[in-house]
Enzyme design. Sequence first.
Site, PDB file in Angstrom:
ATOM      1  N   TRP A   1       0.832  -1.217   0.000  1.00 30.04           N
ATOM      2  CA  TRP A   1       0.000   0.000   0.000  1.00 30.04           C
ATOM      3  C   TRP A   1       0.857   1.254   0.000  1.00 30.04           C
ATOM      4  O   TRP A   1       0.573   2.214  -0.709  1.00 30.04           O
ATOM      5  CB  TRP A   1      -1.003  -0.025   1.152  1.00 30.04           C
ATOM      6  CG  TRP A   1      -2.004  -1.119   0.959  1.00 30.04           C
ATOM      7  CD1 TRP A   1      -2.170  -2.227   1.736  1.00 30.04           C
ATOM      8  CD2 TRP A   1      -2.955  -1.259  -0.116  1.00 30.04           C
ATOM      9  NE1 TRP A   1      -3.169  -3.031   1.218  1.00 30.04           N
ATOM     10  CE2 TRP A   1      -3.660  -2.461   0.089  1.00 30.04           C
ATOM     11  CE3 TRP A   1      -3.268  -0.474  -1.229  1.00 30.04           C
ATOM     12  CZ2 TRP A   1      -4.668  -2.897  -0.789  1.00 30.04           C
ATOM     13  CZ3 TRP A   1      -4.276  -0.909  -2.094  1.00 30.04           C
ATOM     14  CH2 TRP A   1      -4.962  -2.108  -1.871  1.00 30.04           C
TER      15      TRP A   1
ATOM     16  N   ASP B   1      -2.240   6.772   6.017  1.00 26.59           N
ATOM     17  CA  ASP B   1      -3.227   5.843   5.481  1.00 26.59           C
ATOM     18  C   ASP B   1      -3.578   4.880   6.615  1.00 26.59           C
ATOM     19  O   ASP B   1      -2.768   4.051   7.014  1.00 26.59           O
ATOM     20  CB  ASP B   1      -2.621   5.082   4.289  1.00 26.59           C
ATOM     21  CG  ASP B   1      -3.567   4.033   3.716  1.00 26.59           C
ATOM     22  OD1 ASP B   1      -4.656   3.822   4.280  1.00 26.59           O
ATOM     23  OD2 ASP B   1      -3.198   3.406   2.696  1.00 26.59           O
TER      24      ASP B   1
ATOM     25  N   LYS C   1     -12.767  -1.849   5.498  1.00 30.76           N
ATOM     26  CA  LYS C   1     -12.055  -2.761   6.383  1.00 30.76           C
ATOM     27  C   LYS C   1     -12.586  -2.706   7.812  1.00 30.76           C
ATOM     28  O   LYS C   1     -12.956  -3.727   8.355  1.00 30.76           O
ATOM     29  CB  LYS C   1     -10.558  -2.468   6.361  1.00 30.76           C
ATOM     30  CG  LYS C   1      -9.844  -3.216   5.231  1.00 30.76           C
ATOM     31  CD  LYS C   1      -9.307  -2.351   4.184  1.00 30.76           C
ATOM     32  CE  LYS C   1      -8.754  -3.139   3.011  1.00 30.76           C
ATOM     33  NZ  LYS C   1      -8.105  -2.233   2.076  1.00 30.76           N
TER      34      LYS C   1
HETATM   35  C1  LIG Z   1      -7.424  -1.635   1.124  1.00 31.21           C
HETATM   36  C2  LIG Z   1      -6.393  -0.604   1.336  1.00 31.21           C
HETATM   37  C3  LIG Z   1      -6.239   0.477   0.442  1.00 31.21           C
HETATM   38  C4  LIG Z   1      -7.055   0.619  -0.817  1.00 31.21           C
HETATM   39  O1  LIG Z   1      -8.371   0.892  -0.552  1.00 31.21           O
HETATM   40  P1  LIG Z   1      -9.419   1.081  -1.753  1.00 31.21           P
HETATM   41  O2  LIG Z   1     -10.600   1.633  -1.004  1.00 31.21           O
HETATM   42  O3  LIG Z   1      -9.652  -0.244  -2.349  1.00 31.21           O
HETATM   43  O4  LIG Z   1      -8.866   2.057  -2.701  1.00 31.21           O
HETATM   44  C5  LIG Z   1      -5.280   1.404   0.734  1.00 31.21           C
HETATM   45  N1  LIG Z   1      -4.494   1.309   1.822  1.00 31.21           N
HETATM   46  C6  LIG Z   1      -4.617   0.293   2.697  1.00 31.21           C
HETATM   47  C7  LIG Z   1      -3.728   0.247   3.891  1.00 31.21           C
HETATM   48  C8  LIG Z   1      -5.570  -0.694   2.478  1.00 31.21           C
HETATM   49  O5  LIG Z   1      -5.696  -1.711   3.339  1.00 31.21           O
END
Ligand SMILES: *Cc1c(COP(=O)(O)O)cnc(C)c1O
Length: 358
Positions: free
Chosen positions: A100, A170, A194
């Site tokens: 990521w 993030d 998530k």
């Molecule tokens: C799943 C995830 C993303 C991407 O998320 P999307 O909503 O599919 O764009 C980015 N960063 C992390 C840490 C993730 O787990």
Amino acid sequence: MVYNFNSGPSILPKEVFEEASKAIIDFNGTGLSILEIGHRTTLFQAVMDEAIALTKELMQLDSDHEVLFLHGGASTQFFQVPMNLLNENEVAAYTDTGIWATKAIKEAKQFGHVDIVCSAKDKNYSYLPKDFAVAQTSKYLHLTTNETIGGVQWQDMTPFYEAGVPLVADMSSDILSRKLNFNKFDLIYAGAQKNLGAAGVNLVVVNKNILGKVNRTIPSMLDYRIHIDNGSMLNTPPVFAVYVCMLTLRWLKKNGGVEVMEKLNEEKSALLYNTIDALPLFTPTVAKEDRSKMNVVFIIKEAALEKEFLELCKKENIVGIKGHRTVGGFRASLYNAMPLSSVQVLCDLMKEFAVKKG
Ligand SMILES: *Cc1c(COP(=O)(O)O)cnc(C)c1O
């Protein structure tokens, strides 16, 4: 009962699913579905207001921090962040900790210079590189608090809090899973699917004082300031996804908030890691001190047994533990809504399997 260890979209509280499904048929006794009311009605405005208020309360945000619910998933934030914060001739510092983080770095490079202050690429992102220096001229420092695929999670935030430059994180896969000083972050983003709600919406928390400092023109839909001015309703928001976030936030508050989640997440992850450590058949892939409390990644001694264990899990209604294709093995995601008893079911099965194969 199905034990859902999916990494995302993933488990949410059962009562959230029940409330949400009722609202599809009849929202708050209005005789209308949540899917057919206008987003500018007082009915939906109340949902948005409550989602924002609950986020502020649960994260204990100060008045400089604004809460937004935006489209495009966390992946849109990979470029929206540098577009709003970084001029072409400026430098942003990035920590390279996994798949990521790598994606965030790739997008940032389109808008300015990227200084990779640390990288764990040398060991396939199985640890966190803690020796790093951040130039004080950096526009911001970006970190991925929890790498969902590699299963590493920053535990000590002190080096980030003390970095001396604006902090961007993030938090897609560990948002509201533990106590953090959220006000120390100038921008936090998280895809909802998530730990927070349904796919299709993105939580963004931004310190408004860091905005308005780049000289490029930003399309309205990508300009945080315009979204703030419009209360996340510049255009039609993903109404149902926001509603599910609001329900999950309510559930979180009712169940003791971030403090209680942190304790529970510690218990769940300790139970699973202790089981893995005690069984020679299974091996964790991540350095002990960097292990994620959300995504537990581990492999099995003999590759031939991998399929057999996955089949056994399937038979026992344990789903979603197949590892990411880049890491292999297994990954069990233990988000807020996962009860300790479900982790116990997985651990018992691992022990049983290890005895059989011992
Ligand atoms: C799943 C995830 C993303 C991407 O998320 P999307 O909503 O599919 O764009 C980015 N960063 C992390 C840490 C993730 O787990």
